[in-house]
Design an enzyme around this catalytic site. Structure first.
Site, PDB file in Angstrom:
ATOM      1  CD  GLU A 120      -1.833  -1.667   2.742  1.00  0.00           C
ATOM      2  OE1 GLU A 120      -1.120  -1.174   3.633  1.00  0.00           O
ATOM      3  OE2 GLU A 120      -2.461  -2.719   2.884  1.00  0.00           O
ATOM      4  CE1 TYR A 163       7.585   0.640  -3.102  1.00  0.00           C
ATOM      5  CE2 TYR A 163       5.597   1.964  -3.109  1.00  0.00           C
ATOM      6  CZ  TYR A 163       6.676   1.432  -2.436  1.00  0.00           C
ATOM      7  OH  TYR A 163       6.842   1.683  -1.102  1.00  0.00           O
TER       8      TYR A 163
HETATM    9  C1  LIG Z   1      10.674   5.865  -1.597  1.00  0.00           C
HETATM   10  C2  LIG Z   1      12.181   5.719  -1.324  1.00  0.00           C
HETATM   11  C3  LIG Z   1      12.423   4.417  -0.562  1.00  0.00           C
HETATM   12  C4  LIG Z   1      12.912   5.664  -2.690  1.00  0.00           C
HETATM   13  O1  LIG Z   1      14.285   5.334  -2.457  1.00  0.00           O
HETATM   14  P1  LIG Z   1      15.453   5.964  -3.354  1.00  0.00           P
HETATM   15  O2  LIG Z   1      16.714   5.253  -3.015  1.00  0.00           O
HETATM   16  O3  LIG Z   1      15.437   7.432  -3.235  1.00  0.00           O
HETATM   17  O4  LIG Z   1      14.942   5.555  -4.831  1.00  0.00           O
HETATM   18  P2  LIG Z   1      15.868   5.280  -6.089  1.00  0.00           P
HETATM   19  O5  LIG Z   1      16.956   6.309  -6.130  1.00  0.00           O
HETATM   20  O6  LIG Z   1      16.271   3.841  -6.113  1.00  0.00           O
HETATM   21  O7  LIG Z   1      14.864   5.575  -7.278  1.00  0.00           O
HETATM   22  C5  LIG Z   1      13.983   4.560  -7.753  1.00  0.00           C
HETATM   23  C6  LIG Z   1      13.126   5.151  -8.865  1.00  0.00           C
HETATM   24  O8  LIG Z   1      12.270   6.157  -8.322  1.00  0.00           O
HETATM   25  C7  LIG Z   1      12.560   7.427  -8.905  1.00  0.00           C
HETATM   26  N1  LIG Z   1      12.584   8.435  -7.835  1.00  0.00           N
HETATM   27  C8  LIG Z   1      13.277   8.387  -6.669  1.00  0.00           C
HETATM   28  N2  LIG Z   1      13.070   9.510  -5.960  1.00  0.00           N
HETATM   29  C9  LIG Z   1      12.231  10.275  -6.708  1.00  0.00           C
HETATM   30  C10 LIG Z   1      11.642  11.560  -6.515  1.00  0.00           C
HETATM   31  N3  LIG Z   1      11.875  12.285  -5.414  1.00  0.00           N
HETATM   32  N4  LIG Z   1      10.827  12.036  -7.486  1.00  0.00           N
HETATM   33  C11 LIG Z   1      10.585  11.315  -8.610  1.00  0.00           C
HETATM   34  N5  LIG Z   1      11.108  10.076  -8.852  1.00  0.00           N
HETATM   35  C12 LIG Z   1      11.927   9.581  -7.906  1.00  0.00           C
HETATM   36  C13 LIG Z   1      13.922   7.298  -9.531  1.00  0.00           C
HETATM   37  O9  LIG Z   1      14.082   8.160 -10.655  1.00  0.00           O
HETATM   38  C14 LIG Z   1      13.973   5.851  -9.923  1.00  0.00           C
HETATM   39  O10 LIG Z   1      13.326   5.619 -11.145  1.00  0.00           O
HETATM   40  P3  LIG Z   1      14.195   5.163 -12.416  1.00  0.00           P
HETATM   41  O11 LIG Z   1      15.009   3.976 -11.951  1.00  0.00           O
HETATM   42  O12 LIG Z   1      13.172   4.838 -13.441  1.00  0.00           O
HETATM   43  O13 LIG Z   1      15.066   6.365 -12.717  1.00  0.00           O
HETATM   44  C15 LIG Z   1      12.725   6.943  -0.532  1.00  0.00           C
HETATM   45  O14 LIG Z   1      12.337   8.128  -1.186  1.00  0.00           O
HETATM   46  C16 LIG Z   1      12.253   7.005   0.918  1.00  0.00           C
HETATM   47  O15 LIG Z   1      12.889   6.433   1.809  1.00  0.00           O
HETATM   48  N6  LIG Z   1      11.127   7.707   1.169  1.00  0.00           N
HETATM   49  C17 LIG Z   1      10.592   7.843   2.544  1.00  0.00           C
HETATM   50  C18 LIG Z   1       9.946   6.553   3.032  1.00  0.00           C
HETATM   51  C19 LIG Z   1       8.787   6.137   2.135  1.00  0.00           C
HETATM   52  O16 LIG Z   1       7.976   6.947   1.716  1.00  0.00           O
HETATM   53  N7  LIG Z   1       8.709   4.826   1.849  1.00  0.00           N
HETATM   54  C20 LIG Z   1       7.665   4.268   1.002  1.00  0.00           C
HETATM   55  C21 LIG Z   1       6.385   4.060   1.730  1.00  0.00           C
HETATM   56  S1  LIG Z   1       6.434   2.536   2.684  1.00  0.00           S
END
Ligand SMILES: CC(C)(COP(=O)(O)OP(=O)(O)OC[C@H]1O[C@@H](n2cnc3c(N)ncnc32)[C@H](O)[C@@H]1OP(=O)(O)O)[C@@H](O)C(=O)NCCC(=O)NCCS
Length: 141
Positions: free
Chosen positions: A101, A113
Protein backbone atom coordinates in the site's frame (compact mmCIF):
# COMPACT_ATOMS: atom_id res chain seq x y z
CA UNK A 1 24.54 10.25 -9.24
CA UNK A 2 23.76 6.52 -9.18
CA UNK A 3 25.18 4.35 -6.39
CA UNK A 4 27.58 1.52 -7.20
CA UNK A 5 26.15 -1.96 -6.48
CA UNK A 6 26.07 -2.39 -2.71
CA UNK A 7 25.93 -5.41 -0.39
CA UNK A 8 22.43 -6.11 0.84
CA UNK A 9 21.99 -8.22 3.95
CA UNK A 10 19.01 -10.16 5.23
CA UNK A 11 18.56 -9.98 8.99
CA UNK A 12 18.98 -13.53 10.35
CA UNK A 13 15.82 -14.98 11.91
CA UNK A 14 15.46 -14.23 15.61
CA UNK A 15 18.02 -11.39 15.63
CA UNK A 16 17.00 -8.11 17.25
CA UNK A 17 16.57 -5.11 14.98
CA UNK A 18 19.80 -3.10 14.65
CA UNK A 19 19.65 0.47 16.02
CA UNK A 20 20.14 1.93 12.53
CA UNK A 21 16.84 0.39 11.39
CA UNK A 22 14.97 2.20 14.17
CA UNK A 23 16.78 5.43 13.25
CA UNK A 24 15.77 5.16 9.57
CA UNK A 25 12.23 4.14 10.58
CA UNK A 26 11.84 7.29 12.68
CA UNK A 27 13.34 9.54 10.02
CA UNK A 28 11.04 8.20 7.30
CA UNK A 29 7.81 7.48 9.22
CA UNK A 30 8.09 9.33 12.55
CA UNK A 31 7.98 6.12 14.58
CA UNK A 32 10.00 2.94 14.95
CA UNK A 33 8.42 -0.50 14.75
CA UNK A 34 9.66 -3.12 17.18
CA UNK A 35 11.35 -6.47 16.47
CA UNK A 36 10.26 -8.75 13.67
CA UNK A 37 7.32 -11.10 14.14
CA UNK A 38 8.02 -14.72 13.11
CA UNK A 39 6.38 -14.24 9.69
CA UNK A 40 8.34 -11.05 8.94
CA UNK A 41 11.69 -10.55 7.21
CA UNK A 42 13.98 -7.56 6.80
CA UNK A 43 16.63 -6.71 4.21
CA UNK A 44 18.96 -3.76 4.59
CA UNK A 45 21.97 -1.75 3.59
CA UNK A 46 23.47 -0.90 7.02
CA UNK A 47 22.93 2.75 8.02
CA UNK A 48 21.38 3.56 4.63
CA UNK A 49 18.22 1.60 3.87
CA UNK A 50 15.89 -1.19 4.93
CA UNK A 51 12.82 -3.03 3.64
CA UNK A 52 10.48 -4.91 5.96
CA UNK A 53 8.14 -7.60 4.65
CA UNK A 54 5.35 -9.81 5.91
CA UNK A 55 5.48 -13.33 4.41
CA UNK A 56 2.74 -15.91 3.77
CA UNK A 57 4.71 -18.89 2.39
CA UNK A 58 1.69 -21.22 2.09
CA UNK A 59 0.08 -18.76 -0.34
CA UNK A 60 3.30 -17.75 -2.10
CA UNK A 61 2.60 -14.17 -1.01
CA UNK A 62 4.49 -11.35 0.66
CA UNK A 63 3.57 -7.77 1.55
CA UNK A 64 6.03 -4.89 1.65
CA UNK A 65 5.33 -3.22 5.00
CA UNK A 66 7.94 -0.47 4.96
CA UNK A 67 10.87 0.62 2.81
CA UNK A 68 13.08 3.56 3.68
CA UNK A 69 16.32 5.08 2.47
CA UNK A 70 18.27 7.57 4.62
CA UNK A 71 17.26 11.10 3.53
CA UNK A 72 20.81 12.01 2.50
CA UNK A 73 21.11 8.87 0.32
CA UNK A 74 17.85 9.10 -1.63
CA UNK A 75 17.71 9.40 -5.41
CA UNK A 76 20.92 7.39 -5.98
CA UNK A 77 19.37 4.05 -6.83
CA UNK A 78 19.66 2.43 -3.39
CA UNK A 79 15.92 1.93 -2.99
CA UNK A 80 15.77 0.21 -6.34
CA UNK A 81 18.76 -2.06 -5.60
CA UNK A 82 17.23 -3.00 -2.26
CA UNK A 83 13.74 -3.69 -3.63
CA UNK A 84 15.10 -5.74 -6.53
CA UNK A 85 17.22 -7.82 -4.13
CA UNK A 86 14.17 -8.49 -1.93
CA UNK A 87 12.12 -9.51 -4.97
CA UNK A 88 14.85 -11.94 -6.14
CA UNK A 89 15.22 -13.55 -2.69
CA UNK A 90 11.46 -13.84 -2.18
CA UNK A 91 11.03 -15.41 -5.63
CA UNK A 92 13.71 -17.98 -4.76
CA UNK A 93 11.56 -18.91 -1.75
CA UNK A 94 8.50 -19.22 -4.00
CA UNK A 95 6.95 -15.94 -2.83
CA UNK A 96 5.92 -14.42 -6.14
CA UNK A 97 2.62 -12.66 -5.36
CA UNK A 98 3.73 -9.36 -3.87
CA UNK A 99 1.54 -6.58 -2.48
CA UNK A 100 1.92 -3.15 -0.92
CA UNK A 101 0.00 0.00 0.00
CA UNK A 102 1.20 3.52 -0.69
CA UNK A 103 -0.15 7.04 -0.33
CA UNK A 104 -1.21 8.53 -3.72
CA UNK A 105 0.83 11.62 -2.78
CA UNK A 106 4.07 9.64 -2.32
CA UNK A 107 5.45 10.19 -5.83
CA UNK A 108 9.03 8.96 -5.15
CA UNK A 109 7.74 5.66 -3.74
CA UNK A 110 5.23 5.14 -6.58
CA UNK A 111 8.00 5.82 -9.12
CA UNK A 112 10.23 3.28 -7.36
CA UNK A 113 7.51 0.62 -7.40
CA UNK A 114 6.70 1.21 -11.08
CA UNK A 115 10.41 1.05 -11.94
CA UNK A 116 10.54 -2.35 -10.19
CA UNK A 117 7.61 -3.83 -12.10
CA UNK A 118 4.71 -3.16 -9.72
CA UNK A 119 1.23 -2.26 -10.99
CA UNK A 120 -1.74 -0.52 -9.34
CA UNK A 121 -4.51 -2.96 -8.42
CA UNK A 122 -6.91 -1.09 -6.14
CA UNK A 123 -7.56 1.65 -3.62
CA UNK A 124 -8.52 1.57 0.06
CA UNK A 125 -10.64 4.58 0.94
CA UNK A 126 -9.51 6.66 3.97
CA UNK A 127 -7.00 3.95 4.86
CA UNK A 128 -4.49 6.10 6.71
CA UNK A 129 -5.06 7.72 10.09
CA UNK A 130 -5.17 11.21 8.57
CA UNK A 131 -7.93 10.14 6.13
CA UNK A 132 -5.80 9.76 3.00
CA UNK A 133 -6.64 6.83 0.71
CA UNK A 134 -4.14 4.04 0.06
CA UNK A 135 -3.27 2.84 -3.42
CA UNK A 136 -2.71 -0.93 -3.68
CA UNK A 137 0.06 -2.23 -5.89
CA UNK A 138 0.91 -5.80 -6.87
CA UNK A 139 3.79 -7.56 -8.57
CA UNK A 140 3.71 -11.13 -9.85
CA UNK A 141 6.82 -13.14 -10.74
C1 LIG B 1 10.67 5.86 -1.60
C2 LIG B 1 12.18 5.72 -1.32
C3 LIG B 1 12.42 4.42 -0.56
C4 LIG B 1 12.91 5.66 -2.69
O1 LIG B 1 14.28 5.33 -2.46
P1 LIG B 1 15.45 5.96 -3.35
O2 LIG B 1 16.71 5.25 -3.01
O3 LIG B 1 15.44 7.43 -3.24
O4 LIG B 1 14.94 5.56 -4.83
P2 LIG B 1 15.87 5.28 -6.09
O5 LIG B 1 16.96 6.31 -6.13
O6 LIG B 1 16.27 3.84 -6.11
O7 LIG B 1 14.86 5.58 -7.28
C5 LIG B 1 13.98 4.56 -7.75
C6 LIG B 1 13.13 5.15 -8.86
O8 LIG B 1 12.27 6.16 -8.32
C7 LIG B 1 12.56 7.43 -8.90
N1 LIG B 1 12.58 8.44 -7.83
C8 LIG B 1 13.28 8.39 -6.67
N2 LIG B 1 13.07 9.51 -5.96
C9 LIG B 1 12.23 10.28 -6.71
C10 LIG B 1 11.64 11.56 -6.52
N3 LIG B 1 11.87 12.28 -5.41
N4 LIG B 1 10.83 12.04 -7.49
C11 LIG B 1 10.58 11.31 -8.61
N5 LIG B 1 11.11 10.08 -8.85
C12 LIG B 1 11.93 9.58 -7.91
C13 LIG B 1 13.92 7.30 -9.53
O9 LIG B 1 14.08 8.16 -10.65
C14 LIG B 1 13.97 5.85 -9.92
O10 LIG B 1 13.33 5.62 -11.15
P3 LIG B 1 14.19 5.16 -12.42
O11 LIG B 1 15.01 3.98 -11.95
O12 LIG B 1 13.17 4.84 -13.44
O13 LIG B 1 15.07 6.37 -12.72
C15 LIG B 1 12.73 6.94 -0.53
O14 LIG B 1 12.34 8.13 -1.19
C16 LIG B 1 12.25 7.00 0.92
O15 LIG B 1 12.89 6.43 1.81
N6 LIG B 1 11.13 7.71 1.17
C17 LIG B 1 10.59 7.84 2.54
C18 LIG B 1 9.95 6.55 3.03
C19 LIG B 1 8.79 6.14 2.14
O16 LIG B 1 7.98 6.95 1.72
N7 LIG B 1 8.71 4.83 1.85
C20 LIG B 1 7.66 4.27 1.00
C21 LIG B 1 6.39 4.06 1.73
S1 LIG B 1 6.43 2.54 2.68
Amino acid sequence: MRAEPVDILRLPEGEPLPAWVARLDRLAFGDAWTGLAPHEALWGIPDLAFARWSRVPAAGEAELLRIAVAPEARGRGLGRQLLEACQRDLAEEGLVFLFLEVRPTNAPAIRLYEACGWEPCGRRLRYYGDGEDALLFQRVG
